[in-house]
Design a protein around this motif. Sequence first.
Motif, PDB file in Angstrom:
ATOM      1  N   UNK A  99       1.633   1.241   2.866  1.00 12.57           N
ATOM      2  CA  UNK A  99       0.664   1.663   2.152  1.00 12.57           C
ATOM      3  C   UNK A  99      -1.236   1.369   2.802  1.00 12.57           C
ATOM      4  N   UNK A 100      -1.248   0.776   3.413  1.00 11.59           N
ATOM      5  CA  UNK A 100      -2.431   0.349   4.012  1.00 11.59           C
ATOM      6  C   UNK A 100      -2.281   0.541   5.351  1.00 11.59           C
ATOM      7  N   UNK A 101      -1.657   1.459   6.052  1.00 15.71           N
ATOM      8  CA  UNK A 101      -1.835   2.336   6.969  1.00 15.71           C
ATOM      9  C   UNK A 101      -2.151   3.496   6.830  1.00 15.71           C
ATOM     10  N   UNK A 102      -1.195   3.870   5.784  1.00 21.20           N
ATOM     11  CA  UNK A 102      -1.572   5.253   5.877  1.00 21.20           C
ATOM     12  C   UNK A 102      -2.742   6.304   5.258  1.00 21.20           C
ATOM     13  N   UNK A 103      -2.645   7.288   4.526  1.00 20.58           N
ATOM     14  CA  UNK A 103      -3.468   7.524   3.828  1.00 20.58           C
ATOM     15  C   UNK A 103      -3.376   7.257   2.462  1.00 20.58           C
ATOM     16  N   UNK A 104      -4.149   7.366   1.223  1.00 16.34           N
ATOM     17  CA  UNK A 104      -3.617   7.209  -0.089  1.00 16.34           C
ATOM     18  C   UNK A 104      -3.417   8.039  -0.518  1.00 16.34           C
ATOM     19  N   UNK A 105      -3.620   9.454   0.175  1.00 19.54           N
ATOM     20  CA  UNK A 105      -3.393  10.859  -0.537  1.00 19.54           C
ATOM     21  C   UNK A 105      -1.611  10.201  -0.418  1.00 19.54           C
ATOM     22  N   UNK A 106      -0.954  10.066   0.547  1.00 23.92           N
ATOM     23  CA  UNK A 106      -0.045   9.986   1.124  1.00 23.92           C
ATOM     24  C   UNK A 106       1.021   8.638   0.120  1.00 23.92           C
TER      25      UNK A 106
END
Length: 134
Positions: A99-106
């Motif tokens: 969750x910290x690595x990928x986009x908030x949308x993802x």
Amino acid sequence: MRVDEFLTQVRDRGEYHSQEEAEQVTEAVLWVLASRIVPEEAGELAAQLPAPLDEPLRLERGRPESFDRAEFLRRVAQQTGARPRTAEWDSSAVLSTVADTVSAGQVGQLLDQLPPDWADLFGSTGETATRRHG
């Protein structure tokens, strides 16, 4: 984020002894997650993770299986050889790092496919998931 940075974050959150242990747990959690989400979503998530951590998400699995949080944790425990309570700790270390690595949308797209009680594994509150799913 580079793979070594990702694994260091998982190692620190999970309190593992080595990068290798963090990598094994990460692969197990992502492998089980990939069997729960649609292949397109797994591919989109894989595209945002550093190689080789994307590999468990790219394996062809067909249609996603519908299982609850308890079954997810049971499967992670089976993959890692841990108890279900340890699998919850492991899953949280990995998925909160995702969750910290990928986009908030993802992250939002992932949570939209999962029951609300999975949100805390990603470091999100149940309230956020309830608003999204409610």
